[in-house]
Design a protein around this motif. Structure first.
Motif, mmCIF file in Angstrom:
data_model
loop_
_atom_site.group_PDB
_atom_site.id
_atom_site.type_symbol
_atom_site.label_atom_id
_atom_site.label_comp_id
_atom_site.label_asym_id
_atom_site.label_seq_id
_atom_site.Cartn_x
_atom_site.Cartn_y
_atom_site.Cartn_z
ATOM 1 N N GLU A 1 0.977 -1.399 0.105
ATOM 2 C CA GLU A 1 0.178 0.173 -0.052
ATOM 3 C C GLU A 1 0.853 1.343 -0.002
ATOM 4 O O GLU A 1 0.710 2.069 -0.676
ATOM 5 C CB GLU A 1 -0.868 0.112 1.294
ATOM 6 N N ARG A 2 2.074 1.287 0.876
ATOM 7 C CA ARG A 2 3.126 2.595 0.713
ATOM 8 C C ARG A 2 3.631 2.526 -0.348
ATOM 9 O O ARG A 2 3.673 3.721 -0.909
ATOM 10 C CB ARG A 2 3.771 2.400 2.100
ATOM 11 N N ARG B 1 1.210 4.028 -3.001
ATOM 12 C CA ARG B 1 0.676 5.594 -2.773
ATOM 13 C C ARG B 1 1.786 6.459 -2.930
ATOM 14 O O ARG B 1 1.619 7.531 -3.661
ATOM 15 C CB ARG B 1 0.528 5.378 -1.203
#
Length: 194
Positions: A100-101, A104
């Motif tokens: 997810e990081r 992003r």
């Protein structure tokens, strides 16, 4: 050995015409007579059948198809590298947050187009042992086992220090000690190290 071979040859024709249940009984009898394992007995009998009939036994597929796509392994390797190369147990714990990081902040770069819903599902459901198994070739290439070490064993203190048991009083306090240094130079010992 020839006696066992002859016994297997005698069972071959009967085995070829037997039903599934009868084949099991024949294999049990052959195992009892020869001392072979069941798999070995079956292999020997089918070899004898193929010699008699002239037909070769059909080879079964040796491996099941891969569960994980090459894109999954490529992405996992990229995430593993960017996460600091943790072991599989740690990687399974952090892969959802790391993925997810990285998405992003756009850290996947050229690998971002590989990430589909199916590959995301595979990444998030992969076990730690499977991750370690797929990462082993990458880890072995980056950190060869035969890499050089600057640490040399010191035999002097090993032969001079007596072994003490629990409760043995010390004659005198220690006077000096040996320190081991660690060189952070990668796979090469070339250059100067202060």
């Amino acid at each position: 050995m020839t006696t066992r071979h002859q016994i297997a040859k005698g069972f071959a024709l009967e085995y070829a015409m037997a039903t599934q249940r009868e084949k099991g009984i024949l294999l049990d009898n052959l195992c009892a007579a020869t001392g072979w394992s069941r798999a070995n007995a079956r292999r020997r009998v089918t070899t004898e059948i193929s010699k008699i009939t002239g037909k070769k036994p059909v080879a079964l597929p040796k491996r099941r198809p891969r569960t994980y796509q090459p894109a999954t392994i490529t992405l996992m390797t990229r995430i593993w590298t960017l996460a600091g190369e943790p072991c599989g147990k740690y990687l399974t714990a952090i892969i959802a947050d790391e993925l997810e990081r990285l998405e992003r902040f756009g850290e996947l770069k050229t690998h971002a187009d590989l990430l589909t819903d199916q590959i995301r599902h595979q990444l998030l459901n992969m076990s730690a042992a499977t991750m370690d198994r797929y990462l082993k070739p990458v880890r072995d290439a980056r950190y060869p086992a035969d890499s050089l070490s600057s640490t040399k064993p010191g035999a002097m203190l090993r032969s001079e220090i007596p072994i003490r048991w629990s409760g043995t009083p010390m004659e005198q306090p220690p006077g000096f000690f040996e320190v081991d240094t660690v060189a952070h130079c990668g796979h090469s010992l070339k250059g100067e190290f202060p």
